[in-house]
Design a protein around this motif. Structure first.
Motif, PDB file in Angstrom:
ATOM      1  N   TRP A 233       1.563   0.866   3.334  1.00 16.60           N
ATOM      2  CA  TRP A 233       0.435   1.232   2.463  1.00 16.60           C
ATOM      3  C   TRP A 233       0.768   2.452   1.595  1.00 16.60           C
ATOM      4  O   TRP A 233       0.484   2.469   0.403  1.00 16.60           O
ATOM      5  CB  TRP A 233      -0.821   1.529   3.300  1.00 16.60           C
ATOM      6  CG  TRP A 233      -1.325   0.340   4.069  1.00 16.60           C
ATOM      7  CD1 TRP A 233      -1.054  -0.986   3.822  1.00 16.60           C
ATOM      8  CD2 TRP A 233      -2.179   0.359   5.226  1.00 16.60           C
ATOM      9  NE1 TRP A 233      -1.686  -1.768   4.745  1.00 16.60           N
ATOM     10  CE2 TRP A 233      -2.386  -0.987   5.610  1.00 16.60           C
ATOM     11  CE3 TRP A 233      -2.799   1.372   5.965  1.00 16.60           C
ATOM     12  CZ2 TRP A 233      -3.181  -1.337   6.707  1.00 16.60           C
ATOM     13  CZ3 TRP A 233      -3.587   1.020   7.053  1.00 16.60           C
ATOM     14  CH2 TRP A 233      -3.771  -0.307   7.411  1.00 16.60           C
ATOM     15  N   SER A 234       1.385   3.455   2.210  1.00 19.57           N
ATOM     16  CA  SER A 234       1.610   4.698   1.453  1.00 19.57           C
ATOM     17  C   SER A 234       2.794   4.585   0.497  1.00 19.57           C
ATOM     18  O   SER A 234       2.925   5.403  -0.415  1.00 19.57           O
ATOM     19  CB  SER A 234       1.798   5.882   2.405  1.00 19.57           C
ATOM     20  OG  SER A 234       2.869   5.628   3.284  1.00 19.57           O
ATOM     21  N   SER A 235       3.625   3.557   0.688  1.00 18.50           N
ATOM     22  CA  SER A 235       4.722   3.370  -0.277  1.00 18.50           C
ATOM     23  C   SER A 235       4.363   2.258  -1.273  1.00 18.50           C
ATOM     24  O   SER A 235       5.207   1.824  -2.048  1.00 18.50           O
ATOM     25  CB  SER A 235       6.031   3.048   0.449  1.00 18.50           C
ATOM     26  OG  SER A 235       5.874   1.884   1.222  1.00 18.50           O
ATOM     27  N   TYR A 236       3.121   1.799  -1.232  1.00 16.95           N
ATOM     28  CA  TYR A 236       2.619   0.763  -2.156  1.00 16.95           C
ATOM     29  C   TYR A 236       3.489  -0.493  -2.068  1.00 16.95           C
ATOM     30  O   TYR A 236       3.773  -1.140  -3.071  1.00 16.95           O
ATOM     31  CB  TYR A 236       2.542   1.304  -3.598  1.00 16.95           C
ATOM     32  CG  TYR A 236       1.721   2.574  -3.696  1.00 16.95           C
ATOM     33  CD1 TYR A 236       0.334   2.513  -3.844  1.00 16.95           C
ATOM     34  CD2 TYR A 236       2.304   3.829  -3.595  1.00 16.95           C
ATOM     35  CE1 TYR A 236      -0.434   3.673  -3.886  1.00 16.95           C
ATOM     36  CE2 TYR A 236       1.543   5.001  -3.638  1.00 16.95           C
ATOM     37  CZ  TYR A 236       0.181   4.914  -3.795  1.00 16.95           C
ATOM     38  OH  TYR A 236      -0.584   6.052  -3.824  1.00 16.95           O
ATOM     39  N   GLY A 237       3.868  -0.812  -0.846  1.00 13.65           N
ATOM     40  CA  GLY A 237       4.677  -2.010  -0.616  1.00 13.65           C
ATOM     41  C   GLY A 237       3.802  -3.247  -0.454  1.00 13.65           C
ATOM     42  O   GLY A 237       2.576  -3.172  -0.464  1.00 13.65           O
ATOM     43  N   VAL A 238       4.468  -4.386  -0.306  1.00 17.39           N
ATOM     44  CA  VAL A 238       3.736  -5.642  -0.110  1.00 17.39           C
ATOM     45  C   VAL A 238       3.541  -5.849   1.396  1.00 17.39           C
ATOM     46  O   VAL A 238       4.506  -5.983   2.135  1.00 17.39           O
ATOM     47  CB  VAL A 238       4.521  -6.832  -0.709  1.00 17.39           C
ATOM     48  CG1 VAL A 238       3.801  -8.143  -0.421  1.00 17.39           C
ATOM     49  CG2 VAL A 238       4.703  -6.637  -2.209  1.00 17.39           C
ATOM     50  N   GLU A 239       2.288  -5.881   1.810  1.00 18.67           N
ATOM     51  CA  GLU A 239       2.020  -6.088   3.233  1.00 18.67           C
ATOM     52  C   GLU A 239       2.008  -7.579   3.574  1.00 18.67           C
ATOM     53  O   GLU A 239       2.522  -7.988   4.606  1.00 18.67           O
ATOM     54  CB  GLU A 239       0.679  -5.452   3.609  1.00 18.67           C
ATOM     55  CG  GLU A 239       0.344  -5.611   5.081  1.00 18.67           C
ATOM     56  CD  GLU A 239      -1.091  -5.231   5.398  1.00 18.67           C
ATOM     57  OE1 GLU A 239      -1.756  -4.562   4.587  1.00 18.67           O
ATOM     58  OE2 GLU A 239      -1.563  -5.640   6.474  1.00 18.67           O
ATOM     59  N   SER A 240       1.396  -8.413   2.696  1.00 15.53           N
ATOM     60  CA  SER A 240       1.270  -9.841   2.973  1.00 15.53           C
ATOM     61  C   SER A 240       1.718 -10.630   1.750  1.00 15.53           C
ATOM     62  O   SER A 240       1.371 -10.282   0.612  1.00 15.53           O
ATOM     63  CB  SER A 240      -0.191 -10.205   3.264  1.00 15.53           C
ATOM     64  OG  SER A 240      -0.707  -9.391   4.280  1.00 15.53           O
ATOM     65  N   GLU A 241       2.459 -11.691   1.990  1.00 15.75           N
ATOM     66  CA  GLU A 241       2.853 -12.566   0.886  1.00 15.75           C
ATOM     67  C   GLU A 241       1.621 -13.325   0.405  1.00 15.75           C
ATOM     68  O   GLU A 241       0.806 -13.775   1.214  1.00 15.75           O
ATOM     69  CB  GLU A 241       3.915 -13.571   1.356  1.00 15.75           C
ATOM     70  CG  GLU A 241       5.284 -12.965   1.581  1.00 15.75           C
ATOM     71  CD  GLU A 241       5.829 -12.225   0.370  1.00 15.75           C
ATOM     72  OE1 GLU A 241       5.614 -12.678  -0.769  1.00 15.75           O
ATOM     73  OE2 GLU A 241       6.451 -11.167   0.563  1.00 15.75           O
ATOM     74  N   GLY A 242       1.484 -13.516  -0.898  1.00 16.30           N
ATOM     75  CA  GLY A 242       0.347 -14.270  -1.419  1.00 16.30           C
ATOM     76  C   GLY A 242      -0.121 -13.729  -2.754  1.00 16.30           C
ATOM     77  O   GLY A 242       0.475 -12.805  -3.315  1.00 16.30           O
ATOM     78  N   VAL A 243      -1.194 -14.347  -3.259  1.00 16.88           N
ATOM     79  CA  VAL A 243      -1.730 -13.974  -4.572  1.00 16.88           C
ATOM     80  C   VAL A 243      -3.202 -13.616  -4.411  1.00 16.88           C
ATOM     81  O   VAL A 243      -3.955 -14.356  -3.763  1.00 16.88           O
ATOM     82  CB  VAL A 243      -1.613 -15.155  -5.568  1.00 16.88           C
ATOM     83  CG1 VAL A 243      -2.147 -14.767  -6.946  1.00 16.88           C
ATOM     84  CG2 VAL A 243      -0.176 -15.652  -5.666  1.00 16.88           C
ATOM     85  N   VAL A 244      -3.600 -12.497  -4.970  1.00 16.26           N
ATOM     86  CA  VAL A 244      -5.030 -12.179  -5.001  1.00 16.26           C
ATOM     87  C   VAL A 244      -5.542 -12.456  -6.415  1.00 16.26           C
ATOM     88  O   VAL A 244      -4.879 -12.124  -7.402  1.00 16.26           O
ATOM     89  CB  VAL A 244      -5.321 -10.736  -4.541  1.00 16.26           C
ATOM     90  CG1 VAL A 244      -4.550  -9.716  -5.322  1.00 16.26           C
ATOM     91  CG2 VAL A 244      -6.801 -10.424  -4.620  1.00 16.26           C
ATOM     92  N   ILE A 245      -6.672 -13.155  -6.485  1.00 18.32           N
ATOM     93  CA  ILE A 245      -7.302 -13.384  -7.792  1.00 18.32           C
ATOM     94  C   ILE A 245      -8.625 -12.628  -7.801  1.00 18.32           C
ATOM     95  O   ILE A 245      -9.478 -12.843  -6.935  1.00 18.32           O
ATOM     96  CB  ILE A 245      -7.569 -14.886  -8.062  1.00 18.32           C
ATOM     97  CG1 ILE A 245      -6.302 -15.721  -7.819  1.00 18.32           C
ATOM     98  CG2 ILE A 245      -8.084 -15.082  -9.486  1.00 18.32           C
ATOM     99  CD1 ILE A 245      -6.502 -17.229  -8.019  1.00 18.32           C
ATOM    100  N   ALA A 246      -8.765 -11.728  -8.762  1.00 20.85           N
ATOM    101  CA  ALA A 246     -10.010 -10.974  -8.902  1.00 20.85           C
ATOM    102  C   ALA A 246     -10.633 -11.427 -10.218  1.00 20.85           C
ATOM    103  O   ALA A 246      -9.972 -11.405 -11.252  1.00 20.85           O
ATOM    104  CB  ALA A 246      -9.714  -9.486  -8.931  1.00 20.85           C
ATOM    105  N   TYR A 247     -11.893 -11.856 -10.168  1.00 18.37           N
ATOM    106  CA  TYR A 247     -12.465 -12.415 -11.396  1.00 18.37           C
ATOM    107  C   TYR A 247     -13.932 -12.046 -11.573  1.00 18.37           C
ATOM    108  O   TYR A 247     -14.624 -11.636 -10.636  1.00 18.37           O
ATOM    109  CB  TYR A 247     -12.317 -13.945 -11.401  1.00 18.37           C
ATOM    110  CG  TYR A 247     -13.319 -14.685 -10.542  1.00 18.37           C
ATOM    111  CD1 TYR A 247     -13.111 -14.857  -9.175  1.00 18.37           C
ATOM    112  CD2 TYR A 247     -14.492 -15.220 -11.102  1.00 18.37           C
ATOM    113  CE1 TYR A 247     -14.026 -15.541  -8.390  1.00 18.37           C
ATOM    114  CE2 TYR A 247     -15.407 -15.906 -10.319  1.00 18.37           C
ATOM    115  CZ  TYR A 247     -15.182 -16.067  -8.966  1.00 18.37           C
ATOM    116  OH  TYR A 247     -16.089 -16.733  -8.188  1.00 18.37           O
ATOM    117  N   THR A 248     -14.372 -12.183 -12.834  1.00 14.89           N
ATOM    118  CA  THR A 248     -15.803 -12.192 -13.127  1.00 14.89           C
ATOM    119  C   THR A 248     -16.049 -13.439 -13.967  1.00 14.89           C
ATOM    120  O   THR A 248     -15.153 -13.909 -14.684  1.00 14.89           O
ATOM    121  CB  THR A 248     -16.251 -10.964 -13.948  1.00 14.89           C
ATOM    122  OG1 THR A 248     -15.666 -11.056 -15.260  1.00 14.89           O
ATOM    123  CG2 THR A 248     -15.819  -9.659 -13.320  1.00 14.89           C
ATOM    124  N   SER A 249     -17.239 -13.971 -13.866  1.00 16.92           N
ATOM    125  CA  SER A 249     -17.560 -15.167 -14.632  1.00 16.92           C
ATOM    126  C   SER A 249     -19.045 -15.141 -14.976  1.00 16.92           C
ATOM    127  O   SER A 249     -19.880 -14.864 -14.107  1.00 16.92           O
ATOM    128  CB  SER A 249     -17.227 -16.418 -13.796  1.00 16.92           C
ATOM    129  OG  SER A 249     -17.331 -17.570 -14.587  1.00 16.92           O
TER     130      SER A 249
END
Ligand code: FEO
Length: 383
Positions: A233-249
């Motif tokens: 977390w503190s090195s801004y690394g990737v904890e979990s493989e995958g894609v996050v989609i953040a949206y508004t509609s």
């Protein structure tokens, strides 16, 4: 609750709070931890939110069994921990306060007094003998405020870690540690990765068997798991493989594109986390953005800018030093789409972002051309 013969837990659970630190929902409440070390000298480790002063003082009195505390160690001045300091100092007029120089400045600001004549300054490397126990002080600025110290008790090998390794949630509820610890860490300390890394380096030199944070459970086993997560977390690394989609509609068209992209990604075996920013807990969406290595931002053009919830979301990311990610955009605009440009500009100061070549530009409703763009984006995100 005792976790060792001489170190006793005297904290409290808060199920009355609506928003922790004025912004985070805490469905399972919050714990304000405090400890007392009973030895030739007695040391109290931090206090609790002032709404729980009476309960905490009762817990303390019970463990003291007629003795008086010699020291109150104040590791952090945020009111969830320092809210009972002034009351304590009135009840125990012979107790000395042990804190950083900056903490004493803050005491004057909060309480109108810095307890002159009763101060012991805890500098980096200073120690305090209690008899069989010895406290060693470690400066931990910006984890989470500038005055923070942590304390290593060398006999029982206990690190009193202030806010670090804490989590949302009271201690009388059962829940997984990582989920609420991550939301807490990213929300509260996320910006200060460099400072957390510096403290982790100091911690690596210590033989730690127990971590006593100011929130969440006492950690006694498998400490490598918690330290590894904090390192990621503190090195801004990737904890979990995958894609996050953040949206508004607004009318469901952007959402339609998002769901189609999620479907394509899942077909290709990707883990996908989808967050509707107008309806989800914003702190959960922010946590996901830092957790995964790839993020898709999908939103509408609005007032020649982006939709308000997306704007708020990106602000949460940039103020927490968002970095080291692959970023893709889906924009929607019925006559003059500008959302991608605006979002990219907002992210300009973030370090080490990689933008996908593929992107999606919706003009009102999802077209067959958009479907092809979505497929191309899914392909690129899976490379
Ligand atoms: Fe739990 Fe930064 O106070």
């Amino acid at each position: 609750m005792k976790f060792s013969k001489d170190i006793r837990y005297i904290g409290v659970n808060d199920h009355e709070i609506d928003l922790f630190e004025g912004q985070y929902i805490v469905p399972n409440g919050m714990a304000y931890n405090s400890y007392v070390i009973i030895d030739e000298k007695v040391a109290v480790m931090d206090t609790v939110d002032e709404r729980f002063s009476a309960e905490w003082l009762k817990n303390l009195e019970k463990e003291l069994a007629g003795r008086k505390p010699d020291y109150l160690v104040v590791q952090h001045m945020e009111p969830d921990h320092s809210g009972s300091v002034a009351e304590f100092m009135k009840i125990y007029p012979d107790t000395k306060v042990v804190a950083s120089t900056m903490a004493f400045v803050m005491m004057k600001n909060f309480f109108g007094t810095n307890f002159e004549g009763r101060q012991l300054i805890a500098k980096e490397g200073a120690s305090l003998d209690l008899g069989n126990h010895k406290l060693n002080f470690v400066e931990a600025p910006m984890v989470h405020w500038p005055e923070v110290i942590m304390t290593y008790e060398e006999t029982e090998k206990v690190l009193f870690s202030a806010d670090a390794f804490g989590k949302f949630g009271a201690l009388d509820t059962e829940e997984e540690w990582a989920c609420e610890a991550r939301r807490y860490y990213i929300g509260i300390v996320g910006k200060y990765g460099v400072q957390v890394q510096a403290v982790l380096k100091k911690a690596a030199a210590l033989d730690i068997q127990t971590i006593c944070p100011l929130h969440g459970p006492i950690l006694t086993e498998n400490l490598g798991y918690y330290l590894d997560l904090y390192n990621t977390w503190s090195s801004y690394g990737v904890e979990s493989e995958g894609v996050v989609i953040a949206y508004t509609s607004v009318y469901g068209n952007t959402k339609k594109a998002v769901l189609k992209l999620a479907e394509e990604l899942e077909k290709k075996g990707q883990k996908v986390a989808v967050n509707d920013l107008a309806r989800c807990d914003m702190a959960e969406a922010v946590e996901d953005a830092f957790r995964y290595g790839k993020i898709v931002l999908a939103t509408t053009t609005y007032n020649a800018d982006v939709f308000p919830f997306m704007k708020e979301f990106i602000n949460h990311l940039t103020e927490r030093n968002f970095q080291n990610k692959t970023v893709a955009f889906i924009e929607n605009g019925s006559w003059a789409p500008t959302a991608t440009r605006v979002m990219k500009t907002m992210l300009e100061k973030c370090a080490n972002l990689k933008y996908t070549e593929a992107g999606v530009k919706i003009m009102s409703a999802v077209s067959s051309e958009n479907e092809k763009q979505i497929e191309a984006l899914a392909d690129e995100l899976c490379k």
